[in-house]
Design an enzyme around this catalytic site. Structure first.
Site, PDB file in Angstrom:
ATOM      1  N   GLY A   1      49.801  46.480  38.688  1.00 33.78           N
ATOM      2  CA  GLY A   1      49.313  44.651  37.762  1.00 33.78           C
ATOM      3  C   GLY A   1      50.442  43.886  37.508  1.00 33.78           C
ATOM      4  O   GLY A   1      51.364  44.357  37.867  1.00 33.78           O
TER       5      GLY A   1
ATOM      6  N   SER B   1      46.740  42.440  23.017  1.00 30.87           N
ATOM      7  CA  SER B   1      45.901  41.052  24.212  1.00 30.87           C
ATOM      8  C   SER B   1      45.293  40.186  22.742  1.00 30.87           C
ATOM      9  O   SER B   1      45.341  41.433  21.553  1.00 30.87           O
ATOM     10  CB  SER B   1      44.372  41.287  24.801  1.00 30.87           C
ATOM     11  OG  SER B   1      44.118  40.030  24.966  1.00 30.87           O
ATOM     12  N   SER B   2      45.966  39.654  22.773  1.00 29.09           N
ATOM     13  CA  SER B   2      45.750  38.495  21.762  1.00 29.09           C
ATOM     14  C   SER B   2      44.538  37.865  21.658  1.00 29.09           C
ATOM     15  O   SER B   2      43.720  37.415  20.020  1.00 29.09           O
ATOM     16  CB  SER B   2      46.444  36.603  22.163  1.00 29.09           C
ATOM     17  OG  SER B   2      45.643  35.923  23.143  1.00 29.09           O
ATOM     18  N   CYS B   3      43.019  38.770  22.380  1.00 28.40           N
ATOM     19  CA  CYS B   3      42.154  38.145  21.879  1.00 28.40           C
ATOM     20  C   CYS B   3      41.243  39.194  21.304  1.00 28.40           C
ATOM     21  O   CYS B   3      40.107  39.026  20.922  1.00 28.40           O
ATOM     22  CB  CYS B   3      41.495  38.596  23.324  1.00 28.40           C
ATOM     23  SG  CYS B   3      41.468  39.969  23.870  1.00 28.40           S
TER      24      CYS B   3
ATOM     25  N   TYR C   1      35.860  43.518  26.140  1.00 25.02           N
ATOM     26  CA  TYR C   1      37.750  43.904  25.106  1.00 25.02           C
ATOM     27  C   TYR C   1      38.465  44.543  24.895  1.00 25.02           C
ATOM     28  O   TYR C   1      39.134  45.466  24.310  1.00 25.02           O
ATOM     29  CB  TYR C   1      38.507  43.327  26.823  1.00 25.02           C
ATOM     30  CG  TYR C   1      39.519  42.960  27.383  1.00 25.02           C
ATOM     31  CD1 TYR C   1      39.872  43.656  28.468  1.00 25.02           C
ATOM     32  CD2 TYR C   1      40.255  42.097  26.563  1.00 25.02           C
ATOM     33  CE1 TYR C   1      41.324  43.827  28.353  1.00 25.02           C
ATOM     34  CE2 TYR C   1      42.251  42.130  27.253  1.00 25.02           C
ATOM     35  CZ  TYR C   1      42.081  42.489  28.206  1.00 25.02           C
ATOM     36  OH  TYR C   1      43.328  43.067  28.401  1.00 25.02           O
TER      37      TYR C   1
ATOM     38  N   LYS D   1      41.036  46.904  23.095  1.00 32.04           N
ATOM     39  CA  LYS D   1      42.217  46.588  22.539  1.00 32.04           C
ATOM     40  C   LYS D   1      42.769  48.097  21.274  1.00 32.04           C
ATOM     41  O   LYS D   1      43.943  47.585  21.053  1.00 32.04           O
ATOM     42  CB  LYS D   1      42.709  45.917  23.489  1.00 32.04           C
ATOM     43  CG  LYS D   1      42.685  45.283  24.527  1.00 32.04           C
ATOM     44  CD  LYS D   1      44.034  46.165  25.135  1.00 32.04           C
ATOM     45  CE  LYS D   1      43.583  46.225  26.892  1.00 32.04           C
ATOM     46  NZ  LYS D   1      44.702  46.951  27.177  1.00 32.04           N
TER      47      LYS D   1
ATOM     48  N   THR E   1      50.027  37.116  24.516  1.00 36.98           N
ATOM     49  CA  THR E   1      48.977  35.685  24.456  1.00 36.98           C
ATOM     50  C   THR E   1      48.458  35.780  25.858  1.00 36.98           C
ATOM     51  O   THR E   1      48.931  37.078  27.309  1.00 36.98           O
ATOM     52  CB  THR E   1      49.952  34.693  23.823  1.00 36.98           C
ATOM     53  OG1 THR E   1      48.724  33.772  24.369  1.00 36.98           O
ATOM     54  CG2 THR E   1      51.143  34.656  25.061  1.00 36.98           C
TER      55      THR E   1
ATOM     56  N   HIS F   1      42.185  34.845  36.177  1.00 35.82           N
ATOM     57  CA  HIS F   1      42.712  33.913  34.779  1.00 35.82           C
ATOM     58  C   HIS F   1      42.525  32.622  35.080  1.00 35.82           C
ATOM     59  O   HIS F   1      42.947  32.223  35.932  1.00 35.82           O
ATOM     60  CB  HIS F   1      43.989  34.476  34.054  1.00 35.82           C
ATOM     61  CG  HIS F   1      43.791  35.663  32.851  1.00 35.82           C
ATOM     62  ND1 HIS F   1      43.599  36.885  33.316  1.00 35.82           N
ATOM     63  CD2 HIS F   1      43.066  36.187  31.917  1.00 35.82           C
ATOM     64  CE1 HIS F   1      43.426  37.724  32.753  1.00 35.82           C
ATOM     65  NE2 HIS F   1      42.622  37.137  31.379  1.00 35.82           N
TER      66      HIS F   1
HETATM   67  O1  GFB Z   1      41.951  32.236  31.485  1.00 34.81           O
HETATM   68  P1  GFB Z   1      40.654  32.565  30.942  1.00 34.81           P
HETATM   69  O2  GFB Z   1      39.973  32.926  31.953  1.00 34.81           O
HETATM   70  O3  GFB Z   1      40.745  33.425  29.860  1.00 34.81           O
HETATM   71  O4  GFB Z   1      40.152  30.976  30.386  1.00 34.81           O
HETATM   72  P2  GFB Z   1      40.650  33.212  28.244  1.00 34.81           P
HETATM   73  C1  GFB Z   1      41.317  29.924  30.348  1.00 34.81           C
HETATM   74  C2  GFB Z   1      40.303  28.390  29.674  1.00 34.81           C
HETATM   75  O5  GFB Z   1      40.709  28.293  31.298  1.00 34.81           O
HETATM   76  C3  GFB Z   1      38.977  28.910  29.554  1.00 34.81           C
HETATM   77  C4  GFB Z   1      39.664  27.195  31.469  1.00 34.81           C
HETATM   78  O6  GFB Z   1      39.101  27.497  28.563  1.00 34.81           O
HETATM   79  C5  GFB Z   1      38.172  28.500  30.465  1.00 34.81           C
HETATM   80  O7  GFB Z   1      37.271  27.989  30.403  1.00 34.81           O
HETATM   81  N1  GFB Z   1      38.932  27.326  32.562  1.00 34.81           N
HETATM   82  C6  GFB Z   1      39.079  26.297  33.753  1.00 34.81           C
HETATM   83  C7  GFB Z   1      39.241  28.744  33.880  1.00 34.81           C
HETATM   84  N2  GFB Z   1      39.152  26.293  34.991  1.00 34.81           N
HETATM   85  C8  GFB Z   1      38.658  27.493  34.839  1.00 34.81           C
HETATM   86  C9  GFB Z   1      39.101  28.405  36.006  1.00 34.81           C
HETATM   87  O8  GFB Z   1      39.096  28.115  37.257  1.00 34.81           O
HETATM   88  N3  GFB Z   1      38.918  29.745  36.452  1.00 34.81           N
HETATM   89  C10 GFB Z   1      39.454  30.338  35.048  1.00 34.81           C
HETATM   90  N4  GFB Z   1      39.079  32.230  34.524  1.00 34.81           N
HETATM   91  N5  GFB Z   1      39.126  29.583  33.628  1.00 34.81           N
HETATM   92  C11 GFB Z   1      41.051  35.423  28.521  1.00 34.81           C
HETATM   93  C12 GFB Z   1      40.476  36.980  28.172  1.00 34.81           C
HETATM   94  O9  GFB Z   1      40.646  34.525  27.492  1.00 34.81           O
HETATM   95  O10 GFB Z   1      41.947  35.739  27.803  1.00 34.81           O
HETATM   96  C13 GFB Z   1      41.058  38.163  28.642  1.00 34.81           C
HETATM   97  O11 GFB Z   1      39.165  35.911  28.827  1.00 34.81           O
HETATM   98  C14 GFB Z   1      42.517  38.300  28.027  1.00 34.81           C
HETATM   99  O12 GFB Z   1      40.109  39.133  27.982  1.00 34.81           O
HETATM  100  C15 GFB Z   1      43.017  36.415  27.793  1.00 34.81           C
HETATM  101  O13 GFB Z   1      42.580  38.456  26.310  1.00 34.81           O
HETATM  102  C16 GFB Z   1      44.381  36.609  27.619  1.00 34.81           C
HETATM  103  O14 GFB Z   1      41.590  32.715  27.649  1.00 34.81           O
HETATM  104  O15 GFB Z   1      39.605  32.063  27.553  1.00 34.81           O
END
Ligand code: GFB
Length: 321
Positions: free
Chosen positions: A14, A108-110, A137, A141, A165, A180
């Site tokens: 990973g 995780s920071s979540c 999740y 964690k 983070t 992500h």
């Molecule tokens: O990285 P991400 O998927 O997770 O999304 P989180 C971060 C932000 O980017 C959100 C926006 O506000 C999404 O709406 N975003 C914009 C996008 N365009 C995109 C796209 O094309 N793809 C994705 N994926 N996002 C995660 C948690 O949350 O953070 C996990 O779900 C974990 O559990 C991780 O803790 C560190 O930051 O929102």
């Protein structure tokens, strides 16, 4: 940890596990063991027990987890809570039973409440409601972190935890549905440039703020704590700096060299508005991040291009996260 200590990196394929292996090798550790998911299913208790009976690892980096971005977390909460809890229970209990000298667990920071004060101090854990998009999740964690603390309290096991983070770097998932934001945007801008598309779609409003840490820095913090810390606390790991998704998109657009537009799809989720970590406790111990965001993204994009993996990534249809 001695250079010939037997070190097990769980989750070595990973994003984080592979970076930990790179870091350990660079520092001269020579007895690193790992198992692919095919060889060892960490959600299977008896398989994990057999593996520990045979190998008896002295040090463990527990980086194996079911991970994904906002959409994957939101769509598959049962899988996220079940698989992560099983991995944590099996590995932490086996580490206890087979007298592992030290274990480092990655959270995780979540784990922190959705509306807690910013920057987020470790002490805010369990002081409020969680962000709904990744509650499953986060609960898994939090349980892993608490298990480490309780095994330490009851049995004196040297089990410690770190809370990273948002991470990015080599070996990330580029699946557009489940990844992500960072790999998703790199791929979207790259494809839009290659296909001359008029705009790139960004999920949500672009307003949420996120903090990004290069996974090589994360791995360095993990090895640093494994080498230097045996106490009762857990540590936030980040940069202490944040950027809006809109500004991140602009930065990636520039690095990729895409000339078209950006459109925000507000029917998609934003998730939490802000989650900036307070990293003072780790700074006081003597560790600080090195890789600045722009440089890190440039490096990741070059890697994406050089490996020729972009063609493979664009063609493949990965459903697992
Ligand atoms: O990285 P991400 O998927 O997770 O999304 P989180 C971060 C932000 O980017 C959100 C926006 O506000 C999404 O709406 N975003 C914009 C996008 N365009 C995109 C796209 O094309 N793809 C994705 N994926 N996002 C995660 C948690 O949350 O953070 C996990 O779900 C974990 O559990 C991780 O803790 C560190 O930051 O929102």
């Amino acid at each position: 940890m001695k250079k010939d200590s037997k070190i097990y990196v769980a989750g070595h394929n990973g994003l984080v596990g592979s970076a930990i292996i790179r870091n350990l090798k660079k520092k001269g550790y020579e007895n690193i063991i790992s198992r692919s998911h095919k060889e060892l299913d960490l959600t299977n208790q008896s398989d994990v027990k057999k593996f520990f009976e045979g190998e008896k690892p002295e040090y463990i980096f527990l980086a194996a987890a079911k991970v994904g971005g906002i959409n994957a977390n939101n769509m598959y909460p049962a899988d996220f809570i079940y698989e992560n809890l099983m991995i944590e229970c099996n590995v932490i209990k086996a580490a206890h039973d087979f007298k592992t000298k030290k274990l480092l667990f990655l959270g995780s920071s979540c784990i922190y409440p959705k509306n807690c004060p910013q920057p987020i101090k470790e002490e805010y854990l369990l002081s409020g409601y969680l962000e709904p998009t990744n509650e499953a999740y986060a609960l898994a964690k939090i349980s892993g972190l608490k298990m480490c603390q309780f095994f330490k309290k009851q049995y004196g096991d040297n089990f410690i935890s770190v809370m990273p983070t948002n991470l990015y770097g080599p070996n990330d998932s580029y699946d557009l549905e489940t990844s992500h934001v960072m790999p998703a945007l790199i791929r979207k801008f790259h494809e839009a440039k290659a296909k001359n598309l008029p705009y790139v779609e960004i999920w949500g409003t672009g307003k949420p703020l996120r903090e990004f840490l290069h996974v090589d820095d994360m791995a360095d913090a993990c090895v640093f704590l494994m080498e230097n810390y045996d106490g009762d606390e857990f540590f936030n790991v980040g940069t202490g700096r944040e950027i809006s998704i809109k500004n991140l998109a602009e930065m990636i657009k520039e690095i990729v060299g895409y000339k078209g537009g950006i459109q925000y799809n507000t029917s998609k989720l934003d998730g939490t508005q802000r989650k900036l970590l307070d990293v003072n406790n780790l700074t006081k111990l003597g560790w600080r991040y090195r890789i600045e965001l722009k440089y890190g993204i440039e490096e990741v994009y070059n890697n994406f291009l050089c490996k020729g993996s972009n063609k493979k990534i664009i063609d493949m249809d990965v459903k697992n996260v």
